[in-house]
Design a protein around this motif. Sequence first.
Motif, PDB file in Angstrom:
ATOM      1  N   GLU A 190      48.575  36.071  39.522  1.00 55.01           N
ATOM      2  CA  GLU A 190      47.640  37.112  39.939  1.00 55.01           C
ATOM      3  C   GLU A 190      46.876  37.523  38.700  1.00 55.01           C
ATOM      4  OE1 GLU A 190      47.796  41.006  42.657  1.00 55.01           O
ATOM      5  OE2 GLU A 190      48.943  41.223  40.794  1.00 55.01           O
ATOM      6  N   ILE A 191      45.548  37.468  38.783  1.00 50.60           N
ATOM      7  CA  ILE A 191      44.687  37.779  37.657  1.00 50.60           C
ATOM      8  C   ILE A 191      43.991  39.101  37.965  1.00 50.60           C
ATOM      9  CG2 ILE A 191      42.697  37.040  36.309  1.00 50.60           C
ATOM     10  CD1 ILE A 191      43.766  34.171  37.813  1.00 50.60           C
ATOM     11  N   ILE A 192      44.189  40.072  37.106  1.00 51.47           N
ATOM     12  CA  ILE A 192      43.534  41.365  37.258  1.00 51.47           C
ATOM     13  C   ILE A 192      42.421  41.426  36.208  1.00 51.47           C
ATOM     14  CG2 ILE A 192      43.809  43.867  37.247  1.00 51.47           C
ATOM     15  CD1 ILE A 192      45.397  42.432  39.478  1.00 51.47           C
ATOM     16  N   LEU A 193      41.190  41.277  36.662  1.00 51.41           N
ATOM     17  CA  LEU A 193      40.052  41.341  35.748  1.00 51.41           C
ATOM     18  C   LEU A 193      39.893  42.765  35.246  1.00 51.41           C
ATOM     19  CD1 LEU A 193      37.568  39.162  37.805  1.00 51.41           C
ATOM     20  CD2 LEU A 193      38.785  38.493  35.733  1.00 51.41           C
ATOM     21  N   THR A 194      39.568  42.909  33.984  1.00 46.16           N
ATOM     22  CA  THR A 194      39.347  44.232  33.411  1.00 46.16           C
ATOM     23  C   THR A 194      38.078  44.849  33.983  1.00 46.16           C
ATOM     24  OG1 THR A 194      40.461  43.514  31.406  1.00 46.16           O
ATOM     25  CG2 THR A 194      39.124  45.496  31.236  1.00 46.16           C
ATOM     26  N   GLU A 195      37.078  44.014  34.204  1.00 46.43           N
ATOM     27  CA  GLU A 195      35.792  44.490  34.702  1.00 46.43           C
ATOM     28  C   GLU A 195      35.806  44.625  36.222  1.00 46.43           C
ATOM     29  OE1 GLU A 195      33.714  41.114  33.193  1.00 46.43           O
ATOM     30  OE2 GLU A 195      32.998  42.224  31.451  1.00 46.43           O
ATOM     31  N   THR A 196      35.119  45.630  36.725  1.00 44.93           N
ATOM     32  CA  THR A 196      34.968  45.752  38.175  1.00 44.93           C
ATOM     33  C   THR A 196      33.727  44.994  38.630  1.00 44.93           C
ATOM     34  OG1 THR A 196      33.789  47.839  37.885  1.00 44.93           O
ATOM     35  CG2 THR A 196      36.157  47.956  38.324  1.00 44.93           C
ATOM     36  N   THR A 197      32.719  44.931  37.784  1.00 48.39           N
ATOM     37  CA  THR A 197      31.515  44.157  38.053  1.00 48.39           C
ATOM     38  C   THR A 197      31.487  43.021  37.050  1.00 48.39           C
ATOM     39  OG1 THR A 197      30.356  46.153  38.746  1.00 48.39           O
ATOM     40  CG2 THR A 197      29.000  44.225  38.209  1.00 48.39           C
TER      41      THR A 197
END
Length: 173
Positions: A156-163
């Motif tokens: 599971e990869i949680i990107l730091t950026e929302t956009t």
Amino acid sequence: MTTTINNDVVTSELLTKVTQFLNKEARLLDEGREVEWLELLHDDLSYVIPVRQATEPRSKEISRTGFRVRDEKIHVIKRVERLNTGHAYSEVPPSRTLRVVGSVEITGVDGDVVDVASALLVYRQRGIDQHFDLIPARRYDRIKFGGSGPQLLSREIILTETTLATPNLGIFL
């Protein structure tokens, strides 16, 4: 050195094996050796990038119902096959990448399956473009140790950026 997690002992040897696995995986992807990388993936692979919502409180900002990517191994295989056709236009010319994996922490052990949290920073540049992307993320992996060596069971990869600042996620994180 040993660490106890829920009555399970994590040795420095296990941490070294996990870190070596993650480093090898990063190197194979950076060198464009995706077919070899596929061998590191378990047949029951789950590879997801959930959506992160900036408008939600931090405790609720990760959606487990909306995904940027939600793949199983067969989907990953098809993506790799498509990359090698020359018709994956998001990767023509191919991305040049450098993955830096750090803050590797074993968060659990259940028999031959190890839960791992790590930080990832991907530098990505395409062809002769002057522009480059930096993609920061936190990864939560399950690595299964078996007769054929360690294999990635889930990520599971949680990107730091929302956009996303990058035009696409045509690369594997």
